[in-house]
Design an enzyme around this catalytic site. Structure first.
Site, PDB file in Angstrom:
ATOM      1  CB  SER A 195      -0.973   0.000   1.175  1.00  0.00           C
ATOM      2  OG  SER A 195      -0.284  -0.194   2.382  1.00  0.00           O
ATOM      3  CG  HIS A 223      -3.763  -1.026  -2.096  1.00  0.00           C
ATOM      4  ND1 HIS A 223      -4.230   0.265  -2.095  1.00  0.00           N
ATOM      5  CD2 HIS A 223      -3.583  -1.356  -0.791  1.00  0.00           C
ATOM      6  CE1 HIS A 223      -4.305   0.707  -0.854  1.00  0.00           C
ATOM      7  NE2 HIS A 223      -3.921  -0.262  -0.041  1.00  0.00           N
ATOM      8  CE  LYS A 253      -7.472  -0.074   0.461  1.00  0.00           C
ATOM      9  NZ  LYS A 253      -7.677   1.035   1.385  1.00  0.00           N
TER      10      LYS A 253
HETATM   11  C1  LIG Z   1      -3.563  -3.587   2.200  1.00  0.00           C
HETATM   12  C2  LIG Z   1      -4.798  -3.217   2.956  1.00  0.00           C
HETATM   13  N1  LIG Z   1      -5.495  -4.179   3.579  1.00  0.00           N
HETATM   14  C3  LIG Z   1      -6.608  -3.906   4.274  1.00  0.00           C
HETATM   15  C4  LIG Z   1      -7.090  -2.616   4.363  1.00  0.00           C
HETATM   16  C5  LIG Z   1      -8.322  -2.325   5.177  1.00  0.00           C
HETATM   17  O1  LIG Z   1      -9.380  -2.066   4.343  1.00  0.00           O
HETATM   18  P1  LIG Z   1     -10.670  -1.218   4.782  1.00  0.00           P
HETATM   19  O2  LIG Z   1     -10.403   0.200   4.445  1.00  0.00           O
HETATM   20  O3  LIG Z   1     -11.750  -1.803   3.955  1.00  0.00           O
HETATM   21  O4  LIG Z   1     -10.892  -1.448   6.234  1.00  0.00           O
HETATM   22  C6  LIG Z   1      -6.422  -1.590   3.720  1.00  0.00           C
HETATM   23  C7  LIG Z   1      -6.930  -0.200   3.790  1.00  0.00           C
HETATM   24  O5  LIG Z   1      -6.261   0.743   4.100  1.00  0.00           O
HETATM   25  C8  LIG Z   1      -5.233  -1.891   2.996  1.00  0.00           C
HETATM   26  O6  LIG Z   1      -4.543  -0.930   2.393  1.00  0.00           O
END
Ligand SMILES: Cc1ncc(COP(=O)(O)O)c(C=O)c1O
Length: 405
Positions: A195, A223, A253
């Site tokens: 990320s 992502h 996203k």
């Molecule tokens: C790699 C990754 N996993 C999980 C999440 C968590 O997702 P959510 O925003 O749906 O709680 C995010 C969000 O920032 C993320 O970037």
């Protein structure tokens, strides 16, 4: 020490913030006009936002396909709110499952190429629920050091141990796999697309190691889905869907909504469904968000050119930044970091870009290691060429003024 007294220290004593890994306390940031968090947006129309009446080009969003503004996605959410109301007011387990959730699960499973999928209310809860349900006492999670915080927190909640390996380092992954007790159940967990760096996990190298050491593999593709592998994610990108046991995704996203899912073998998903406390003891995804995610999936399937477009834009921006003299690391996706290093330099660059009409995210310790401050930029399929020119011109001017390039 009294707990509230401790909290006050964050505002009054600079050493408290420093001990927590922050460069300074929030008030000191604010006094210097360099506080980059919780900025309220008055308006957001996708690629442009308004802050205090000022318009900025948004290059800090995860709205990769630009679908938050897509008429079909918006309409689907509105229609669902009209039909089902604003909340499910209960857990999936009891009164909170709608036919919409089941339809979304069927569609997602097909989309990512797995038998079954299970929808949670957020991606964060998905990772907490999956890891804590699956990893029992004596089992081991083997995770990349740059994995998302929700995977780290899920590992803390799980009864087994977490072993971490150096980012994308296959020798270190093998070392960790070798260190697992022989009887332990093993789960290797990686972000598909990281990320902060926009790098892709080398699944074709990870899979043989998992097979050699009898480990299952979970990919957090928050992502990746919508962005790589014709939108079907990192496993599809490498053509290794069969060999990835669990694919996790989020709706916050590319799906232009909120929520998350896990997809895999039917029996495993069934197990998770009955043990994931973050799903069982929390209210289910509201109908409007489920409908928006479903409509986003429709658009991903019917307008594949959006996936191509966001990647073309990212390539163009990576080239543009490199030509200007910026370091963009090893990014291969629509997340393009601008590596700065020093946190004050990064904060000043962020602020100057903001004043020049460009909204980026600045990432400083403790979110990155000391000396690793960066601007995280990310792109949407709906960014126009003019907006990209405007962004590059701002980076050129501000970078030169600040002596960064
Ligand atoms: C790699 C990754 N996993 C999980 C999440 C968590 O997702 P959510 O925003 O749906 O709680 C995010 C969000 O920032 C993320 O970037």
């Amino acid at each position: 020490m009294d707990l509230f007294e401790k909290c006050r220290g964050l505002f009054s004593d600079p050493t408290v913030a420093q001990a927590m890994g922050y460069p300074m306390n929030p008030q000191a940031f604010q006094a210097m006009g360099l506080y980059p968090y919780f900025i309220p947006l008055d308006q957001t129309e996708g690629t442009q936002v308004t802050v205090d009446g000022k318009r900025l080009v948004m290059i800090g969003s995860n709205n990769y396909l630009g679908l938050t503004a897509h008429p079909k996605v918006r309409q689907a959410a509105i229609d669902a709110v009209r039909e089902f109301g604003t909340s499910c007011t209960g857990s999936r387990f009891l009164n909170g499952t709608l036919a919409l959730h089941n339809e979304l699960e069927e569609r997602l499973a097909r989309f990512v190429g797995k038998e079954k999928a299970l929808v949670f209310s957020t991606g964060y809860q998905t990772n907490l629920g999956v890891l804590s349900a699956l990893i029992g006492r004596g089992d081991v999670i083997i995770g990349d050091k740059e994995n998302h915080a929700s995977l780290v927190d899920g590992s803390r909640l799980a009864l087994g141990r977490l072993l971490r390996f150096r980012h994308n380092d296959m020798e270190d992954l093998e070392r960790a796999l070798r260190a697992c007790p022989s009887k332990a159940g093993r789960l290797v967990v990686v972000d598909g697309v990281f990320s902060m760096s926009g790098e892709i996990a080398p699944l074709p190298e990870i899979i043989p190691l998992c097979q050699k050491y009898g480990a299952r593999l979970m990919v957090d593709d928050a992502h990746g889905v919508g962005v790589v592998g014709q939108g079907r994610g990192t496993a599809a990108h490498f053509g290794v869907t069969e060999d990835v046991d669990l694919i996790m995704g989020t709706f916050s996203k590319s799906f232009a909504s909120i929520g998350g899912f896990i997809a895999g073998e039917e029996t495993t998903v069934h197990w998770i469904k009955h043990l994931a406390r973050s799903m069982i003891f929390s209210a289910s995804l509201p109908a409007g968000n489920a409908a928006a995610a479903l409509a986003a999936l429709d658009v991903m399937e019917s307008e594949p050119e959006r996936v191509d477009r966001v990647n073309v834009i990212a390539d163009r921006m990576r080239r543009g930044y490199r030509d200007l003299g910026y370091d963009v690391g090893e990014s291969q996706t629509p997340i393009v970091p601008i590596m700065i290093g020093d946190q004050m330099k990064a904060l000043k660059l962020w602020k100057a870009l903001f004043e020049a009409g460009v909204y980026t995210n600045v990432v400083v310790p403790p979110a990155v290691p000391a000396g690793g401050a960066l601007l995280r930029t990310s792109y949407m399929a709906t960014h126009t060429d003019e907006e990209m020119d405007q962004v590059l011109a701002a980076f050129d001017e501000v970078g030169k003024t600040q002596g960064i390039i």
